[in-house]
Every structure is written in structure tokens, then in C-alpha cells.
Design a protein around this motif. Structure first.
Motif, short mmCIF file in Angstrom:
data_model
loop_
_atom_site.label_atom_id
_atom_site.label_comp_id
_atom_site.label_asym_id
_atom_site.label_seq_id
_atom_site.Cartn_x
_atom_site.Cartn_y
_atom_site.Cartn_z
N GLN A 139 0.83 -1.21 0.00
CA GLN A 139 0.00 0.00 0.00
C GLN A 139 0.86 1.26 0.00
OE1 GLN A 139 -2.41 0.52 3.52
NE2 GLN A 139 -0.83 -0.28 4.85
N ARG A 140 2.13 1.12 0.36
CA ARG A 140 3.02 2.30 0.36
C ARG A 140 3.37 2.77 -1.06
NH1 ARG A 140 2.49 0.50 5.87
NH2 ARG A 140 3.16 2.24 7.18
N LEU A 141 2.84 2.08 -2.05
CA LEU A 141 2.90 2.59 -3.41
C LEU A 141 2.24 3.94 -3.51
CD1 LEU A 141 1.66 -0.22 -5.83
CD2 LEU A 141 3.74 1.09 -6.11
N THR A 166 -10.06 -0.52 -11.89
CA THR A 166 -9.67 -1.88 -11.52
C THR A 166 -8.20 -1.96 -11.15
OG1 THR A 166 -11.21 -2.48 -13.26
CG2 THR A 166 -9.99 -4.28 -12.22
N LEU A 167 -7.93 -2.61 -10.02
CA LEU A 167 -6.57 -2.76 -9.51
C LEU A 167 -6.27 -4.25 -9.40
CD1 LEU A 167 -3.99 -1.80 -7.95
CD2 LEU A 167 -5.40 -1.69 -5.91
N VAL A 205 -1.89 -1.24 -11.71
CA VAL A 205 -2.65 -0.27 -10.93
C VAL A 205 -3.65 0.46 -11.83
CG1 VAL A 205 -0.73 -0.01 -9.31
CG2 VAL A 205 -1.03 1.67 -11.11
N SER A 206 -4.65 1.05 -11.19
CA SER A 206 -5.77 1.66 -11.93
C SER A 206 -5.30 2.65 -12.98
CB SER A 206 -6.69 2.38 -10.96
OG SER A 206 -6.87 1.62 -9.80
N THR A 207 -4.39 3.54 -12.56
CA THR A 207 -3.96 4.58 -13.49
C THR A 207 -3.24 3.97 -14.70
OG1 THR A 207 -3.86 6.19 -11.71
CG2 THR A 207 -2.62 6.73 -13.66
N THR A 208 -2.55 2.85 -14.49
CA THR A 208 -1.91 2.15 -15.61
C THR A 208 -2.96 1.65 -16.60
OG1 THR A 208 -0.10 1.45 -14.18
CG2 THR A 208 -0.38 0.22 -16.22
N VAL A 237 -5.90 2.28 0.85
CA VAL A 237 -6.86 1.23 1.21
C VAL A 237 -7.06 0.25 0.05
CG1 VAL A 237 -9.30 0.78 1.73
CG2 VAL A 237 -8.07 2.56 2.98
N SER A 238 -7.07 0.77 -1.16
CA SER A 238 -7.27 -0.10 -2.33
C SER A 238 -6.17 -1.13 -2.43
CB SER A 238 -7.30 0.73 -3.61
OG SER A 238 -8.14 1.83 -3.44
#
Lengths: 483, 182
Positions: free
Chosen positions: A59-61, A388-389, A408-411, A67-68
Motif C-alpha cells: 500500500q506504500r505505493l 480496476t486494480l 494499478v488503476s492509473t496504468t 486502502v485499495s
């Protein structure tokens, strides 16, 4: 003379993204690119770590929607410990996690709308940049600014009660959760002093949807035509086709609404999703394997979710969903700026879900963790605020992670964001040799519609500072503007 | 009297520390009255045009641009604060420090199961993206840092207290018990 325009947000300096626009000698835009300049190396350095660390470590990404990642990793780890693939948890375990997730959706969507987008809508895309930020909104629309701040606070309090911390919490553990909801916490959400109670939050969320609809009715020209291009759309949906942001099957539809991925099991994502690397960005380009790299790219996030879902399982959001769908006569919505409308309907849904979950007696149960037979591999998917993650891990006999794959979602939105930048840049810059501040902001607005982490981050309170240079083929600067 | 001037930046962090700053909730409206924000994600100022009283930095340095930006902050801020785990010790991204950068890049762009093994082998490398450093550096290894606020992220109340104290020109003296390292 051919030229290259570079739009450099301060985000680039701080390690995020930038835009380059290439033009040919007839002033036509030949290519526009959004470059992501971040690289961390998580996939490699989590190798060797014990699997149970993944939910707190990965999550430290991102501190914007930790939370996601916390929950996607926990869902993957559930599979590893044999606690089921999203449906095997105890009622308390699953509902506490859902509450945490909807708290996250609520705070993130509220932050995005009130802090990042409302300045463009309320003050105008061409307003003086000095006031076109949330401070300008606070001065001119104080009540609204207070609503934004308090809605974010409410969502953060829900996260605190379920995850133990507002940012980088520890609530989800392999096979379940480490606490239930206390009666005191439940009452604070249901009957908290004004405005911090769930009924007020739902009312304000409804108000935000109405605000957008009102704005849209007066500005449909810009909202509808700003950035429009056919896209595929992907998200999780519940097995019966309902919107479900925590768990479900993978569904994708094309620009006309035809199902191109028919409710498949998340554990099999590798069969359906591939990624392409391009030399000019650290962010990969995902695609649906069946359609290939050229045609298989897709959009995720609120716009996609309202295109894939058949209905929303809470009454107020469903009512708004019907109005929203009627606008495109039931067809998929491909207008980038309608992402904001979709996001606010989800905000309302998240508010309703929080109320439903907090009122559910299961959430105060004391059976928190499911145990099972351990395996070696697990996939966890979730609908993060931005889409979607995917988390996927393999472990060895010593319980150490040996492989981690993250999309990840943004990707997932990489190609659509590039398409949107191309669309807007093509419209605005073609034939132009002079750059205006309004033009820069419009390129930004196209990216901002997708609420990518890079913009979310730098837009925390204000807006993305930009520097645009118009450069000829000999690297001579023809025009430069910054703000 | 002119307001104290504050600048902030996020380098190789996750923006969680900036989000924790937002967790001061409605006090943010008070903050806007108390201080003037200069170069920061909170406004539109790209380059320093005046000396700032307090600079707050989240994240360590993982690429060449982080280093340039950090030096720029040191030059333009009277007091520089390292905010959070990554700024102070490199944090979680520094877990890559024992691993050659090449291996990290190969794992992400060649080794991933979603990459088609038949594809041309590409590792991103372009003039338009910055150079990655050999390892992740904490801020104090590159410039002098005046104060360290620990936590991942530091709690909102701690950030609030520190900002108020430093912006009003007082010495920051927070008892050890108040510090949290998670």
C-alpha cells in the motif's frame, strides 16, 4: 517547420508526469504523449518478504488510495491461505473490509470533486489561475468548500474505524480482519453531531450530483464535446450484473455496448489481460489479449463502471444511474468529462453503502478470520476509486514472495489518457503558434477527468503548475509560458 | 505584518504525508489565513521567486530530478523539514537499495507475467523520462535538514503543530512520546 511542445507540470520535477506534443510543418499535431516518469521497483524488492506483509507493504505505493492496495493485496493473500476468493470470509470479515473500501471511495471521490474539479466548473476554465483553485472556491463558495473538507473527513473516519489508521492502516489480515466495529463507532457514524453523520453525508452527496447536473444543463456543449472517442470499458461487476466495488467477476464492453469479456473469474486474469512496454514511459500499456494491442486497450474507473454495470444496488444512486443512462439512450458513455458525473453517482452509492453496512448487525460480530489450506499463488482484484486494480503473488515453501505482478488503476487508463490528450491537443494546438493559459488548462482538464494519481496528488489543494514550450526542430524555443 | 511563507514538495514518496496534512480537516481553512503558500502542489508557483520561511519535503531521492528539486528547496528555504519515513530514511522505496537497479527494471518490464514473451524486450529509456539513481537516498545525505518529523505518515496533529510553531518563528520542540514511527 516541425516542432515539439513540452508541457511540464511541477509534477515532473517532483517525479510524476509530463506531456509532449509533436507538430508537423503544417502545424498539425502528429503525436501527443503523456509520460509517466516514476519508477519504484516494487515487483522486485518485495521478493523474499513473507506474504503476510503484502497488505501493509505494497500500500506504500500510494498514499492517496492506500486502502485499495491494502485490500487488493489482502484478497490475493486470502487465496494463498485458502480463505476463499472474495467469498469465503466470515460475514464480519467481509463487511468490515467492504466498509473500509466504501469509506475510501467516499473520501477519494469527495476530494477529487470538491478540491480538484470544482474550481474548473465553478470558476471557469479560463478564470485567473491565481484564484482557480480550492482557495478560490473557499473564498467564493465557502459552504461548498466546507462540505468537501467534511465529506473527506467522514470517509477518513470510516477508514480509521476499520483499518486502525487513516493512511496506511493495518485492518485487513490474511483471511479476514483484525477488529470489528464497536457500538460506539457505529453510533458515531449513524448519529454523529452535525454534519458528521451518514444521513448528512448522503444528502450532501446527492447535492453534489445535483450541482453537476445543473452545471451540465447549462454547459452541455463543453461537457459533451470536450473529449470524446470510442473506447472499451472494463470493471468488476457482481455476478448478477450489479455494481460492486469490492468484489465480482471481470466484465468488459466495447464502445457500442457489446460484451467483449463476459463475466470471467479474476483468478484467470492472465488469460485475458496483457501489457505492452513503450520506451518513453515507465507506465505500461494494458490490453485485452483477444483484441490485441492495437484495439484491446480499455478505460477503467467511474465512466467504465457505469458502462459495464446493469444496475446500482442502492436506491438513490440507482435513480441517478437511470437518469445518467437515459442521456446516452442506454449506450456506453464515451465522453471523458462525464467521468465526473459518474464519479458523483458513485459517491452517492458509497454513502448509501456505508449506511447499509454500519446498520448490519454482522459488522459487530466476533468471528473475524477464516482459515483454510495454504496454496502457493493468489490474485486479488478490487475496484479502486480510479478503476480496476490487480495484485498477483506467488510464494515458496518458506512463505516468501517469489513473484509479484501489479497493474494499478492509473496504468489501466494509460492509453485512454493518451487518447484524451491527443484529442484535446489536436483540437486546440492545430494551426497555432501561440500558447495561451486556457489552452494549457484544457490539456490538463483532459487528464484530470481520469483522476490519475499524478494529478490527484498535485491537485491536492490547488492545480497543476505547468510550463509549456513550443520548440522547433532545431530545439529553438519559439514560445514559452509558465504559471 | 506579512504572513510566513511555506513551500512543500513530494519527491520519492507516495503523497501519503501530503494527504496526512489534509487530514487537519477544517483547520485547512485556518491555515490558508495563517500562512502564504509558495512553490507547492497547493498553488500554481513553479519556480521559487522569493525566500521561504519553511520548506517541507516528503519522500527521499530516487532519481536525478528529485536531487535537483531538493537542492533548489535548500537554497530557497530558511528552514527545511524532512516529513515522514521516506524523507528521513528513504522509507519503503529504499528496500530496493540492496538490489541492482537493472534487476528491478528487468523484473518490472521483462519478467512480468502479463508481458508477452514474444514482444521486443523494452526497458523504458527516453530523453523525456529522468534517470534513476543507483539507490534511494534520504534527504540529509544530500542537503542539510533542520527538522525531522517521523511517521508513515506523520499524524495530522503533529504536522499541524510543527507548521504553526515553525511558521511563527519558534523553536520546534516536540516531546519524544508524541512521535510515532508507523
Amino acid at each position: 517547420m516541425a516542432k515539439k511542445i513540452t508541457i511540464e507540470p511541477v509534477t515532473r520535477v517532483e517525479g510524476h508526469g509530463k506531456v509532449t506534443i509533436h507538430m508537423d510543418d503544417k502545424h498539425n499535431v502528429t503525436q501527443a504523449r503523456l509520460h509517466i516518469v516514476e519508477f519504484r521497483g516494487f515487483e522486485r524488492f518485495v521478493q523474499g518478504r513473507p506474504y503476510w506483509e503484502m497488505p501493509v507493504l505494497v500500500q506504500r505505493l500510494c498514499g492517496i488510495c492506500p486502502v485499495s492496495h491494502h485490500l487488493a493485496a489482502a484478497k490475493a493473500v486470502d487465496v494463498i491461505v485458502g480463505a476463499g476468493t472474495g467469498e469465503g470470509l466470515t460475514p464480519t470479515g467481509e463487511k468490515m473490509r467492504r466498509l473500509m473500501h466504501y469509506g475510501q471511495i467516499f473520501q477519494s471521490h469527495a476530494l477529487h470533486f470538491f478540491h480538484l474539479v470544482s474550481p474548473d466548473l465553478l470558476l471557469g476554465a479560463d478564470a485567473d489561475p491565481a484564484i482557480r483553485n480550492v482557495i478560490g472556491v473557499a473564498l467564493n463558495f465557502k459552504d461548498l468548500a466546507v462540505q468537501g473538507v467534511m465529506m473527506r473527513k467522514f470517509g477518513q473516519e470510516v477508514i480509521l474505524a476499520t483499518a486502525g489508521k487513516k493512511i496506511h492502516g493495518t485492518g485487513a489480515i490474511p483471511g479476514g480482519i483484525n477488529k470489528n466495529l464497536s457500538a460506539e463507532e457505529r453510533d458515531s457514524f449513524l448519529k454523529g453531531a452535525d454534519p458528521l453523520n451518514v444521513d448528512k453525508m448522503i444528502a450532501w452527496a446527492q447535492g453534489a450530483v445535483d450541482l453537476f447536473k445543473d452545471y451540465h444543463s447549462k454547459n452541455s456543449e463543453i461537457i459533451d464535446n470536450f473529449s470524446v472517442f470510442p473506447s472499451n470499458h472494463l470493471s468488476l461487476v457482481r455476478k448478477d450484473g450489479a455494481m460492486d466495488l469490492y468484489h465480482g467477476v471481470l466484465r468488459a464492453v466495447d464502445a457500442d455496448g457489446k460484451k467483449i469479456l463476459n463475466d470471467v473469474d479474476c483468478q484467470d486474469y492472465l488469460k485475458y489481460i496483457g501489457e505492452e512496454v513503450r520506451s518513453w514511459s515507465y507506465m505500461k500499456f494494458p490490453y485485452l489479449k483477444e483484441l490485441g494491442k492495437e484495439k484491446g486497450w480499455y478505460t477503467v474507473g467511474p465512466l467504465a463502471r457505469l458502462n459495464t454495470a446493469d444496475f446500482i444496488p442502492t436506491p438513490l444512486a440507482q435513480k441517478e444511474f437511470e437518469i445518467y443512462k437515459a442521456y446516452t439512450k442506454g449506450k456506453p458513455n464515451n465522453m471523458s468529462m462525464h467521468m465526473h458525473w459518474a464519479r458523483l453517482i458513485e459517491l452517492l452509492h458509497a454513502g448509501e453503502m456505508i449506511k447499509e453496512l454500519v446498520n448490519d448487525p454482522d459488522i459487530m460480530g466476533d468471528n473475524l478470520v477464516t482459515k483454510g489450506t495454504k496454496g502457493r499463488e493468489g490474485v486479488g482484484l478490487i475496484e479502486a476509486p480510479r478503476g480496476t486494480l490487480f495484485h498477483h503473488y506467488k510464494i515458496n515453501d518458506n512463505d516468501q514472495v517469489v513473484m509479484a505482478n501489479l497493474i494499478v488503476s492509473t496504468t489501466n487508463n494509460n492509453e485512454p489518457m493518451n487518447k484524451a490528450v491527443n484529442f484535446v491537443a489536436g483540437k486546440l494546438f492545430t494551426g497555432q503558434s501561440k500558447i495561451t493559459e486556457g489552452m494549457m488548462n484544457r490539456v490538463e482538464m483532459a487528464i484530470r477527468a481520469y483522476d490519475p494519481c499524478l494529478s490527484c496528488a498535485t491537485h491536492a489543494i490547488g492545480k497543476m503548475p505547468l510550463e509549456v514550450s513550443l520548440v522547433d526542430t532545431n530545439e529553438n524555443i519559439i514560445d514559452r509560458m509558465s504559471r | 505584518m506579512s504572513k510566513p511563507i511555506v513551500a512543500t514538495a513530494s519527491l520519492a514518496g507516495c503523497f501519503g504525508c501530503h494527504m496526512s496534512l489534509l487530514d487537519i480537516d477544517d483547520r485547512i481553512l485556518q491555515l490558508i489565513d495563517l500562512v502564504e503558500f509558495h512553490k507547492s502542489p497547493v498553488d500554481d508557483i513553479k519556480k521559487f521567486t522569493k525566500m521561504c520561511d519553511v520548506g517541507i519535503i516528503e519522500g527521499g531521492c530516487c532519481n536525478s530530478e528529485n536531487v535537483e528539486n531538493l537542492r533548489d528547496f535548500r537554497k530557497n528555504c530558511k528552514i527545511l523539514v524532512a516529513l515522514g519515513e521516506c524523507a528521513i530514511m528513504g522509507g519503503l522505496p529504499a528496500m530496493r537499495n540492496d538490489i541492482p537497479v537493472k534487476e528491478c527494471l528487468e523484473e518490472a518490464y521483462l519478467g512480468s507475467p502479463t508481458i508477452d514473451p514474444k514482444d521486443p524486450k523494452i526497458i523504458p529509456n527516453d530523453d523525456d523520462i529522468p534517470m534513476i539513481l543507483d539507490r534511494v537516498y534520504p534527504l540529509h545525505e544530500i542537503v542539510k535538514i533542520d527538522y525531522f518529523l517521523p511517521g508513515c505518515p506523520p499524524r495530522a496533529d503533529l504536522i499541524w503543530e510543527a507548521l504553526l510553531t515553525l511558521a511563527t518563528g519558534k523553536e520546534l520542540n516536540i516531546p519524544y512520546e508524541v512521535f510515532k514511527f508507523d
